[in-house]
Each structure stands twice: as structure tokens, then as C-alpha cells.
Write a protein that holds these residues in place. Sequence first.
Motif, PDB file in Angstrom:
ATOM      1  N   ILE A 228       6.198   2.174   1.691  1.00  0.00           N
ATOM      2  CA  ILE A 228       4.805   2.526   1.627  1.00  0.00           C
ATOM      3  C   ILE A 228       4.372   3.384   2.450  1.00  0.00           C
ATOM      4  O   ILE A 228       4.090   2.611   3.933  1.00  0.00           O
ATOM      5  CB  ILE A 228       3.994   1.140   1.202  1.00  0.00           C
ATOM      6  CG1 ILE A 228       4.720   0.209   0.306  1.00  0.00           C
ATOM      7  CG2 ILE A 228       2.530   1.594   0.884  1.00  0.00           C
ATOM      8  CD1 ILE A 228       3.992  -1.251  -0.011  1.00  0.00           C
ATOM      9  N   LEU A 229       4.174   4.571   2.486  1.00  0.00           N
ATOM     10  CA  LEU A 229       3.583   5.237   3.394  1.00  0.00           C
ATOM     11  C   LEU A 229       2.206   4.840   3.682  1.00  0.00           C
ATOM     12  O   LEU A 229       1.341   4.816   2.943  1.00  0.00           O
ATOM     13  CB  LEU A 229       3.740   6.829   3.032  1.00  0.00           C
ATOM     14  CG  LEU A 229       3.696   7.964   4.170  1.00  0.00           C
ATOM     15  CD1 LEU A 229       4.953   7.735   5.064  1.00  0.00           C
ATOM     16  CD2 LEU A 229       3.508   9.331   3.609  1.00  0.00           C
ATOM     17  N   GLY A 230       1.969   4.792   5.146  1.00  0.00           N
ATOM     18  CA  GLY A 230       0.595   4.300   5.589  1.00  0.00           C
ATOM     19  C   GLY A 230       0.458   2.686   5.342  1.00  0.00           C
ATOM     20  O   GLY A 230      -0.783   2.280   5.659  1.00  0.00           O
ATOM     21  N   SER A 231       1.534   1.961   5.439  1.00  0.00           N
ATOM     22  CA  SER A 231       1.537   0.567   5.225  1.00  0.00           C
ATOM     23  C   SER A 231       2.708  -0.043   5.905  1.00  0.00           C
ATOM     24  O   SER A 231       2.570  -0.966   6.732  1.00  0.00           O
ATOM     25  CB  SER A 231       1.333   0.095   3.568  1.00  0.00           C
ATOM     26  OG  SER A 231       1.593  -1.027   3.478  1.00  0.00           O
ATOM     27  N   ASP A 232       3.772   0.441   5.302  1.00  0.00           N
ATOM     28  CA  ASP A 232       5.069  -0.409   6.072  1.00  0.00           C
ATOM     29  C   ASP A 232       4.962  -0.183   7.703  1.00  0.00           C
ATOM     30  O   ASP A 232       4.894   1.141   7.912  1.00  0.00           O
ATOM     31  CB  ASP A 232       6.432   0.292   5.352  1.00  0.00           C
ATOM     32  CG  ASP A 232       6.776  -0.376   4.124  1.00  0.00           C
ATOM     33  OD1 ASP A 232       6.321  -1.362   3.799  1.00  0.00           O
ATOM     34  OD2 ASP A 232       7.494   0.278   3.338  1.00  0.00           O
ATOM     35  N   THR A 233       5.556  -1.067   8.179  1.00  0.00           N
ATOM     36  CA  THR A 233       5.900  -0.703   9.772  1.00  0.00           C
ATOM     37  C   THR A 233       7.306  -0.563   9.926  1.00  0.00           C
ATOM     38  O   THR A 233       8.080  -0.553   8.945  1.00  0.00           O
ATOM     39  CB  THR A 233       5.651  -2.212  10.425  1.00  0.00           C
ATOM     40  OG1 THR A 233       6.645  -3.167  10.011  1.00  0.00           O
ATOM     41  CG2 THR A 233       4.209  -2.846  10.337  1.00  0.00           C
ATOM     42  N   PHE A 234       7.481   0.027  11.106  1.00  0.00           N
ATOM     43  CA  PHE A 234       8.776   0.580  11.440  1.00  0.00           C
ATOM     44  C   PHE A 234       9.837  -0.558  11.249  1.00  0.00           C
ATOM     45  O   PHE A 234      10.837  -0.525  10.616  1.00  0.00           O
ATOM     46  CB  PHE A 234       9.067   0.924  12.781  1.00  0.00           C
ATOM     47  CG  PHE A 234      10.404   1.604  13.106  1.00  0.00           C
ATOM     48  CD1 PHE A 234      10.731   2.776  12.829  1.00  0.00           C
ATOM     49  CD2 PHE A 234      11.494   0.782  13.918  1.00  0.00           C
ATOM     50  CE1 PHE A 234      12.007   3.400  13.137  1.00  0.00           C
ATOM     51  CE2 PHE A 234      12.645   1.317  14.120  1.00  0.00           C
ATOM     52  CZ  PHE A 234      12.882   2.656  13.681  1.00  0.00           C
ATOM     53  N   GLU A 235       9.446  -1.853  11.533  1.00  0.00           N
ATOM     54  CA  GLU A 235      10.444  -2.849  11.192  1.00  0.00           C
ATOM     55  C   GLU A 235      10.672  -3.273   9.947  1.00  0.00           C
ATOM     56  O   GLU A 235      11.941  -3.487   9.507  1.00  0.00           O
ATOM     57  CB  GLU A 235       9.646  -4.517  11.930  1.00  0.00           C
ATOM     58  CG  GLU A 235      10.640  -5.448  11.955  1.00  0.00           C
ATOM     59  CD  GLU A 235      10.235  -6.551  12.558  1.00  0.00           C
ATOM     60  OE1 GLU A 235      10.960  -7.499  12.849  1.00  0.00           O
ATOM     61  OE2 GLU A 235       9.094  -6.648  12.676  1.00  0.00           O
ATOM     62  N   ASP A 236       9.768  -2.905   8.961  1.00  0.00           N
ATOM     63  CA  ASP A 236      10.114  -3.047   7.525  1.00  0.00           C
ATOM     64  C   ASP A 236      11.154  -2.102   7.038  1.00  0.00           C
ATOM     65  O   ASP A 236      11.972  -2.625   6.233  1.00  0.00           O
ATOM     66  CB  ASP A 236       8.738  -2.883   6.933  1.00  0.00           C
ATOM     67  CG  ASP A 236       7.644  -3.637   6.945  1.00  0.00           C
ATOM     68  OD1 ASP A 236       7.772  -4.788   7.152  1.00  0.00           O
ATOM     69  OD2 ASP A 236       6.566  -3.477   6.836  1.00  0.00           O
ATOM     70  N   CYS A 237      11.219  -1.227   7.850  1.00  0.00           N
ATOM     71  CA  CYS A 237      12.123   0.044   7.308  1.00  0.00           C
ATOM     72  C   CYS A 237      13.539  -0.312   7.736  1.00  0.00           C
ATOM     73  O   CYS A 237      14.547   0.285   7.128  1.00  0.00           O
ATOM     74  CB  CYS A 237      11.903   1.387   7.959  1.00  0.00           C
ATOM     75  SG  CYS A 237       9.977   1.954   7.618  1.00  0.00           S
ATOM     76  N   LEU A 238      13.530  -1.305   8.703  1.00  0.00           N
ATOM     77  CA  LEU A 238      14.890  -1.800   8.989  1.00  0.00           C
ATOM     78  C   LEU A 238      15.694  -2.684   7.948  1.00  0.00           C
ATOM     79  O   LEU A 238      16.758  -2.999   8.137  1.00  0.00           O
ATOM     80  CB  LEU A 238      15.017  -2.331  10.204  1.00  0.00           C
ATOM     81  CG  LEU A 238      14.573  -1.461  11.551  1.00  0.00           C
ATOM     82  CD1 LEU A 238      14.231  -2.474  12.773  1.00  0.00           C
ATOM     83  CD2 LEU A 238      15.512  -0.523  11.757  1.00  0.00           C
ATOM     84  N   HIS A 239      14.662  -3.025   7.065  1.00  0.00           N
ATOM     85  CA  HIS A 239      15.447  -4.096   5.737  1.00  0.00           C
ATOM     86  C   HIS A 239      15.379  -3.369   4.576  1.00  0.00           C
ATOM     87  O   HIS A 239      15.426  -4.134   3.475  1.00  0.00           O
ATOM     88  CB  HIS A 239      14.272  -5.193   5.789  1.00  0.00           C
ATOM     89  CG  HIS A 239      14.316  -5.981   7.064  1.00  0.00           C
ATOM     90  ND1 HIS A 239      15.121  -6.974   7.295  1.00  0.00           N
ATOM     91  CD2 HIS A 239      13.471  -5.950   8.245  1.00  0.00           C
ATOM     92  CE1 HIS A 239      14.931  -7.825   8.440  1.00  0.00           C
ATOM     93  NE2 HIS A 239      13.681  -6.893   9.123  1.00  0.00           N
ATOM     94  N   LYS A 240      15.753  -2.034   4.544  1.00  0.00           N
ATOM     95  CA  LYS A 240      15.413  -1.277   3.306  1.00  0.00           C
ATOM     96  C   LYS A 240      16.889  -1.054   2.798  1.00  0.00           C
ATOM     97  O   LYS A 240      17.058  -0.093   1.973  1.00  0.00           O
ATOM     98  CB  LYS A 240      14.640   0.224   3.279  1.00  0.00           C
ATOM     99  CG  LYS A 240      13.249  -0.124   4.105  1.00  0.00           C
ATOM    100  CD  LYS A 240      12.437  -0.519   2.847  1.00  0.00           C
ATOM    101  CE  LYS A 240      10.840  -0.471   3.222  1.00  0.00           C
ATOM    102  NZ  LYS A 240       9.899  -1.154   2.279  1.00  0.00           N
ATOM    103  N   ASN A 241      17.738  -1.670   3.081  1.00  0.00           N
ATOM    104  CA  ASN A 241      19.166  -1.420   2.807  1.00  0.00           C
ATOM    105  C   ASN A 241      19.881  -0.120   3.122  1.00  0.00           C
ATOM    106  O   ASN A 241      20.515   0.549   2.623  1.00  0.00           O
ATOM    107  CB  ASN A 241      19.637  -1.733   1.190  1.00  0.00           C
ATOM    108  CG  ASN A 241      19.195  -3.039   0.878  1.00  0.00           C
ATOM    109  OD1 ASN A 241      19.269  -4.091   1.688  1.00  0.00           O
ATOM    110  ND2 ASN A 241      19.030  -3.166  -0.292  1.00  0.00           N
TER     111      ASN A 241
END
Length: 373
Positions: A228-241
Motif C-alpha cells: 500500500i503506497l503511502g501507507s505501508d511502513t518499511f518494516e511492513d515490506c520485510l514481511h511481504k514474502n
Amino acid sequence: MNVKFLKLIVILCIMCSAVILNACSDKEEDNKAIIKYLDNTFGKNTYTIRQDNYHWFVTLNEYPELTFFYTVSHDPFSMSSPSIKTDFDHVFGEYVVKKYKESYNLGEDELFFDSPINFVYYTKVSSLEELKIPYDRVMKFISFVSEKYPILIDVGLMKIRMDIEGIHLKGMDDNDTMIYQEISEVKKDGLSIKTYKEICEKLSPKLKTHLDNPDGIIFHADIGRSFILGSDTFEDCLHKNLILKNGIVEELKKIILRPGESSEFYIFKSEDQYKFTEISLQAKNLSDSPCSLFEATIIKAVIDGAKDLFIDTEWIELDYDKRREWKEPYEVLGISLPKTEKEKKEGVQYKNIKILFEMNEYYKGVKRVTLTF
């Protein structure tokens, strides 16, 4: 009578006799295999058995209200031993669930038998604290089975999975509504049960700590999960498989961004070595005070080498295939192609983001997509 015809009749008779003798032999061997299996599983003289053609109907002395069948399956193209099939799991599993529900209240939760998982317990909660109540109900079910139907543990049928809805983890898609937790399984030394503390210790670091920005735009390349651009944090992205290609997580944790400061780009790729799409992400501190890179918001994404891309509500084919109709990506989104020099550099406005599709130089199709919040 023709001699050849008589020979043919004799051959057919011999073949038929062989088939009949072989079938009888198979049936006797199958019966021996069933008896041996039942004796090894339940013990001798612990059951009654009735045969009907190629089915054996079994009732355990300890549970006379239940009857289940066994069959022997032969594979004519395999040299392996015949396999024994039964509905014991379903008959016994569904019966135990029914008996448990007659005595215990599950509230809004659900409990059912689903082979090969065995037992599934569904609950909907909003926090790990609330999870304690359904967890205790699962423990009561385990105690109930252990006391009244220990045979399920003896035959390895006490694998329980808890399906948890309502708790959101970092990296989860909007359509990822369920968290699956294995609660118990039968091992050589007995029943292994995961404690409530173990579940909390596993899930707590993964809990999503911020609400989604309603103005954010969802995109999904052909690898990993949705962003989610403009919503996800960088840490969220580390959990995207996905795998972080440049950077060490422990080192990135130390990075602090000033208010309004943007990070460098970090490249994510698929765990599958045969998928070559790469997603480069840039985060920005959108708050009024310093924050860690992990807390910063993803505001830019560059997708290289993807074959298709989901943006907002639209699937866009980036790879040109002459076998089917292909639409320009801007047309799919209902926006015009870049006209001004600024649009050609930064992209065309689409809702809260700018989108730029860079085309392949020598053949049709898109080589890179840039999304900017």
C-alpha cells in the motif's frame, strides 16, 4: 467343431479360472492384511468385523456406537503393497466434535474435523489478549478427548489447527484475513501442545502497529504480496514474502530519518530464483519528529521486469503477447499518456499517485513502472 475354435474355448476357460482363483486369492490376502492392520492398530479381540464384498465394517468394543469401513486398494501398475483405506478418521473425528459441542459452549467460535488437518478451531478476535479465551477452549477440548477418547491420540489424530481472524500482521494483504497456528500434534513421546505464551511470543513482533492510510494505493507485482503506497511502513515490506537484496536488516534498524527525509532505494526480489522481477522501494519520514527507517512510509516504488501489475482495482499486462488483445497501461487506468516533459519524467497523475510506464526500446511492452505517492 473346428479344432481352432475348441482351442480358443479351452484357453478362455483356463483364463477365466485363473482370474477367479486369483480374485479369491486376493480376497483372502486382503482379509489377512485387514486383520493384521486392525490387530496392530487397536489390539486383538478389541473389535468386531463384518465383511461385505470388498468392504470390511469394523466396530470397536469400547465404542459400539460407531462403525467404520476398510477397503484394500490394489494398483495394477505398481509393485508396492496394497494400500488400506478407511473412513475411521472422519467418522470418529466428526463424532467427537459432536459429543464435545453437546457439553461445552464455544460462543461464536467453530470447531470441526477436516482431514488431513484433523481438527480445526476457528475464532475471531481483535487482539492477542482476547485470544486467551478461545485458546482455553481448545485446551478443554484436548482434555475432553484425552479423558474420553484417548484412542485419537493413540492413532495420531489429535493435530489441531487454530484459524484466527481479526488480528492483522505486518505484510498481510487486505484479503489475508486468517492467521493459522498449529496448536497440537501427536509425536513419538506423546501429545505436543503449543502454549499460549509461545503463540504470543511468535505473533507479538509481527503485529501491525499502525492503521492503513485510506488515501494509500494498493499495488501488487507478480512477486510477493500486495503493497500500500503511502501507507505501508518499511518494516511492513520485510514481511511481504520477498528477499531484501541490498542491505542487512540489523544495520537498517539503526537508520534514523529526519522529518521529511527520504531513504535510499531498497531492492526486493522473489524467493523463487526463476522469477526476475525486482521492486525498489523508497521510504520517507512523514511525521514531525525523527523516526527510524522501519517506521517510515513507503512513498515510491520502481518495478522492473514484471509481466503484470495490479494497481488500485486494475490488472495491467506489461508483457506484450500478440496472441491476445493488448491495451496500453495508461488506457487501462483511464488516464492519458505523458504529454509534458514533467509528466514524461515524473509520471501521470492517477488519484493520489503519479504513474510512469517506461516502454521497451526495441519491442512492445513495459520494462519498468514507477509509482510515486
